[in-house]
Write a protein that holds these residues in place. Structure first.
Motif, PDB file in Angstrom:
ATOM      1  N   PHE A  22       0.825  -1.209   0.000  1.00  0.00           N
ATOM      2  CA  PHE A  22       0.000   0.000   0.000  1.00  0.00           C
ATOM      3  C   PHE A  22       0.859   1.258   0.000  1.00  0.00           C
ATOM      4  N   LEU A  23       1.977   1.233   0.720  1.00  0.00           N
ATOM      5  CA  LEU A  23       2.883   2.383   0.689  1.00  0.00           C
ATOM      6  C   LEU A  23       3.426   2.617  -0.711  1.00  0.00           C
ATOM      7  N   THR A  24       3.794   1.535  -1.372  1.00  0.00           N
ATOM      8  CA  THR A  24       4.282   1.666  -2.751  1.00  0.00           C
ATOM      9  C   THR A  24       3.212   2.238  -3.661  1.00  0.00           C
ATOM     10  N   VAL A  25       1.982   1.786  -3.498  1.00  0.00           N
ATOM     11  CA  VAL A  25       0.875   2.301  -4.305  1.00  0.00           C
ATOM     12  C   VAL A  25       0.638   3.775  -4.005  1.00  0.00           C
ATOM     13  N   GLY A  26       0.621   4.132  -2.697  1.00  0.00           N
ATOM     14  CA  GLY A  26       0.412   5.529  -2.336  1.00  0.00           C
ATOM     15  C   GLY A  26       1.518   6.432  -2.814  1.00  0.00           C
ATOM     16  N   ALA A  27       2.743   5.904  -2.899  1.00  0.00           N
ATOM     17  CA  ALA A  27       3.846   6.710  -3.398  1.00  0.00           C
ATOM     18  C   ALA A  27       3.738   6.969  -4.889  1.00  0.00           C
ATOM     19  N   GLN A  28       3.126   6.049  -5.631  1.00  0.00           N
ATOM     20  CA  GLN A  28       2.976   6.228  -7.072  1.00  0.00           C
ATOM     21  C   GLN A  28       1.779   7.101  -7.427  1.00  0.00           C
ATOM     22  N   ALA A  29       0.781   7.174  -6.531  1.00  0.00           N
ATOM     23  CA  ALA A  29      -0.436   7.931  -6.822  1.00  0.00           C
ATOM     24  C   ALA A  29      -0.295   9.362  -6.317  1.00  0.00           C
ATOM     25  N   SER A  30      -0.846  10.290  -7.070  1.00  0.00           N
ATOM     26  CA  SER A  30      -0.788  11.701  -6.698  1.00  0.00           C
ATOM     27  C   SER A  30      -2.168  12.306  -6.464  1.00  0.00           C
ATOM     28  N   THR A  31      -3.228  11.617  -6.837  1.00  0.00           N
ATOM     29  CA  THR A  31      -4.588  12.116  -6.651  1.00  0.00           C
ATOM     30  C   THR A  31      -5.438  11.015  -6.013  1.00  0.00           C
ATOM     31  N   PRO A  32      -6.532  11.389  -5.337  1.00  0.00           N
ATOM     32  CA  PRO A  32      -7.418  10.357  -4.768  1.00  0.00           C
ATOM     33  C   PRO A  32      -7.972   9.398  -5.811  1.00  0.00           C
ATOM     34  N   ARG A  33      -8.187   9.884  -7.023  1.00  0.00           N
ATOM     35  CA  ARG A  33      -8.691   9.014  -8.085  1.00  0.00           C
ATOM     36  C   ARG A  33      -7.681   7.917  -8.418  1.00  0.00           C
ATOM     37  N   GLU A  34      -6.410   8.308  -8.486  1.00  0.00           N
ATOM     38  CA  GLU A  34      -5.372   7.312  -8.775  1.00  0.00           C
ATOM     39  C   GLU A  34      -5.241   6.309  -7.621  1.00  0.00           C
ATOM     40  N   ILE A  35      -5.427   6.780  -6.385  1.00  0.00           N
ATOM     41  CA  ILE A  35      -5.361   5.876  -5.235  1.00  0.00           C
ATOM     42  C   ILE A  35      -6.444   4.817  -5.333  1.00  0.00           C
ATOM     43  N   GLY A  49       9.633  -0.940  -3.357  1.00  0.00           N
ATOM     44  CA  GLY A  49       8.818   0.264  -3.276  1.00  0.00           C
ATOM     45  C   GLY A  49       9.649   1.528  -3.269  1.00  0.00           C
ATOM     46  N   ALA A  50      10.762   1.521  -2.516  1.00  0.00           N
ATOM     47  CA  ALA A  50      11.634   2.701  -2.478  1.00  0.00           C
ATOM     48  C   ALA A  50      12.269   2.965  -3.836  1.00  0.00           C
ATOM     49  N   ARG A  51      12.683   1.905  -4.526  1.00  0.00           N
ATOM     50  CA  ARG A  51      13.298   2.101  -5.842  1.00  0.00           C
ATOM     51  C   ARG A  51      12.278   2.582  -6.874  1.00  0.00           C
ATOM     52  N   LEU A  52      11.066   2.049  -6.806  1.00  0.00           N
ATOM     53  CA  LEU A  52      10.039   2.532  -7.734  1.00  0.00           C
ATOM     54  C   LEU A  52       9.727   4.003  -7.493  1.00  0.00           C
ATOM     55  N   PHE A  53       9.685   4.406  -6.216  1.00  0.00           N
ATOM     56  CA  PHE A  53       9.425   5.810  -5.915  1.00  0.00           C
ATOM     57  C   PHE A  53      10.579   6.689  -6.377  1.00  0.00           C
ATOM     58  N   ARG A  54      11.795   6.213  -6.162  1.00  0.00           N
ATOM     59  CA  ARG A  54      12.970   7.005  -6.554  1.00  0.00           C
ATOM     60  C   ARG A  54      13.036   7.181  -8.069  1.00  0.00           C
ATOM     61  N   ARG A  55      12.758   6.111  -8.801  1.00  0.00           N
ATOM     62  CA  ARG A  55      12.871   6.175 -10.258  1.00  0.00           C
ATOM     63  C   ARG A  55      11.632   6.799 -10.906  1.00  0.00           C
TER      64      ARG A  55
END
Length: 405
Positions: free
Chosen positions: A295-308, A383-389
């Motif tokens: 869920f943290l990885t998903v939340g890091a990739q999403a920027s809007t409530p719709r994307e979440i 998750g950290a690498r996906l957020f970083r990249r």
């Protein structure tokens, strides 16, 4: 390493205080009470409707006074051995008129009472009419007629020939049904609590990404520390939530009816209650860490409530699949399905919690906890690498399998 641990604990403490020291946390803490109230209201309404429906359901027997007495004797003998929830409706006996067949059809079609079956005719050649193909009331009436004829031919009368004495004895070992009940309880509670509590991680990460706080944290400490710290902070919130409701449940248990308490005592894990409680807490931690890191990885990739919402739905469906996978493992212990559920990391906490209820071995749990902890670390790093990249647009450190001299 000490600096990394200190940074991780700082992030965890920050998230824990920011979540707990808010008025909304009290609402979140009392949310199960609201759900239980809705469930109780629905249950009371359903019970009232069911009780009113049961009062208007009966089976009829058209019989002479002598046959009626024999049928009532047989009914009083057979009915107590059938569970009340699945037992036949109340038996009503009426005297025959000039045409019992027409009378029986009229009773079956009574608009004010639900009549599933009617018996008429002599008991040695009973005629049974019924409306449903799957109803068990017609065979029950046939069994009553058979028992009544046997009693008549044996000239037994209405007196009982035996006086039973019932003595309840405690089992030396846990019953198979009690083990499976403990396994089902472990899987269901783990799934519900984990899914409800781990979902908070999505909103937390997306909120801090939208107000640029996550970028400040990423510039100050390693992203792995940010992810692990947030995960530990939300886990602390989950532990506080469970401790509160465990204390409430322990005190409410004293107010439960003795019949319900005696029924709960039959639920017993094979590994023993102290060991089962320890393993339950550890598997809850692993399940929360695994699901929370996703869920943290998903939340890091999403920027809007719709994307979440769009990204969270597939994860929830995946968790439902893991829930069903663990249920299949309980139903078929020792099979390849059970082994696969115990090995697959995201279903392993649920399946192994069920195994603790049905098996007394300890060594598989030690291996399973180490395996799950490894996958928690892998998920956090990914998750950290996906957020970083993907979000920070930074390649970050790369793995080097060989170094040049």
């Amino acid at each position: 390493m000490s600096r990394l641990i200190r940074q991780t604990l700082t992030i965890a403490r920050r998230d824990f205080i920011a979540t707990v020291m808010t008025p909304m946390f009290l609402v979140f803490l009392l949310a199960p009470l609201l759900f239980a109230s809705f469930g109780a209201i629905g249950g009371i309404g359903a019970a009232t409707v069911g009780k009113s429906a049961e009062d208007k359901v009966r089976i009829y027997a058209i019989a002479t006074p002598a046959d009626a007495r024999r049928l009532r004797t047989a009914d009083a003998l057979i009915r107590p051995s059938i569970p009340r929830d699945s037992g036949p409706p109340t038996l009503a006996i009426v005297a025959p008129d000039a045409n019992p067949a027409v009378q029986a059809r009229a009773l079956l079609s009574d608009p004010d009472v639900d009549v599933p079956a009617v018996l008429y005719g002599p008991l040695d050649r009973p005629q049974l009419i019924h409306a449903s193909l799957v109803s068990t009331t017609a065979p029950y009436l046939a069994g009553l007629a058979e028992q009544a004829v046997r009693d008549q031919r044996a000239n037994l009368g209405d007196a009982r020939l035996s006086t039973p004495v019932f003595t309840r004895i405690e089992r030396d070992s846990t019953s198979l049904g009690g083990k499976k009940a403990a396994g089902f309880f472990a899987v269901v509670t783990l799934f519900v609590v984990t899914l409800m509590l781990a979902g908070q991680a999505v909103g937390t990460m997306a909120e801090e990404r939208s107000n640029k706080v996550i970028e400040v944290l990423a510039a100050a400490v390693p992203l792995e520390s940010v992810f692990l710290g947030k995960l530990l902070g939300m886990f602390g919130v989950a532990v506080l939530f469970l401790a509160f409701w465990a204390a409430v449940g322990a005190n409410i248990g004293r107010l439960l009816p003795p019949q319900l308490v005696s029924g709960l005592t039959d639920i017993a894990p094979a590994i023993g209650f102290p060991g089962f409680l320890l393993l339950y807490i550890l598997y809850f931690a692993m399940a929360y860490m695994l699901l929370g890191s996703v869920f943290l990885t998903v939340g890091a990739q999403a920027s809007t409530p719709r994307e979440i919402q769009m990204l969270t739905l597939p994860i929830t469906i995946f968790q439902m699949a893991m829930f069903g996978f663990a249920f299949a493992a309980i139903s078929r212990p020792g099979s390849w399905i059970a082994l696969a559920a115990e090995v697959f990391p995201f279903s392993s906490p649920f399946a192994m919690a069920a195994r603790a209820a049905t098996s007394g071995e300890w060594w598989p749990h030690i291996a399973a906890l180490a395996w799950q902890l490894l996958w928690v670390a892998i998920t956090i790093v990914i998750g950290a690498r996906l957020f970083r990249r993907g979000v920070l647009q930074s390649a970050g450190p790369k793995f080097r399998w060989f170094r040049r001299g």
